[in-house]
Motif scaffolding. Sequence first.
Motif, short mmCIF file in Angstrom:
data_model
loop_
_atom_site.label_atom_id
_atom_site.label_comp_id
_atom_site.label_asym_id
_atom_site.label_seq_id
_atom_site.Cartn_x
_atom_site.Cartn_y
_atom_site.Cartn_z
N PRO A 211 0.81 -1.23 0.00
CA PRO A 211 0.00 0.00 0.00
C PRO A 211 0.84 1.28 0.00
N VAL A 214 1.93 1.97 -3.61
CA VAL A 214 0.81 2.55 -4.35
C VAL A 214 0.63 4.02 -3.98
N ARG A 286 -2.19 -0.77 -7.41
CA ARG A 286 -3.20 -1.08 -6.40
C ARG A 286 -3.92 -2.38 -6.75
#
Length: 292
Positions: A211, A214, A286
């Motif tokens: 994450p 991203v 993602r």
Amino acid sequence: MNVAVSNNTTQPAPRVIKHRAWGRFKRNKMAVVGLVIMVALILLALFAPLIATHDPAEQDLLQRLKPPSKEHWFGTDDLGRDLFSRVLYGARVSLSVGIFSVLFNVIIGVIVGSIAGYYGGKTDSILMRFVDMMLAFPQFFLLIAVVTLFKPSLFNIIVVFVVFGWMGKSRLLRGQIMSVKNREYVDAARTIGMSDFRIIFVHILPNAIAPVIVSATLQMGGMILSESTLSFLGLGIQPPFASWGNILQSAQNLTVMTKAPWVPIIPGFMIFLTIMCFNFIGDGLRNAFDSR
């Protein structure tokens, strides 16, 4: 033996995760196109001195506001400077700000978020309260204030973006590490006596960093837009050095807007294209890292 089996069955190897993620990323056509364009822009910026057809700072008032031609591929600006060369050199500034600012943001965010998430307790409380305090400041106006106090330069802009841009990464990674640190393969690493540093950066971080990657990709577009805004306001990169923002600033003149629309359109399009490419890449990453 039981611990080893639990480790293998609960968490895929990082190499397998990367292979699966790359396969999913390639299926996102817009992300692949964005990656190809971004690589091309980075190469153009790196080799700008070899590709540029003119000195980006050279003025020739006899060539003011010339339309695109064989001699001047993107035309000239209000001071007779070659716009193609200035856009190339401007790419070096804008991409440097985006890439290096986010790179150092990630490094600081990873360090702070890893320590807070892994150790928890008072360490987590102290670090997160500091993060909350930093997030409470109106960042863009604070950027303007700090840049105004110091001489505008590429280095100073990157430093300001780094100082005020890492907090979101630390909070995001902290949450990821807190959800991962009590899994079986981490307990197995503790059982065999591994150091906290090795557990965090070898076993936990590879399984929690997705994450953050991203978020970092998406943040690059925002950094480039912020730098362009500062330069447009006269608080960023100063002439004769070129950036996409100060090229737009020179096009505020009504005469330029009406007689030479290519002057604002071309750097504006480059900003738009770069941000869209980073957004497409971020969207692809993602989806690639989403195990569902």
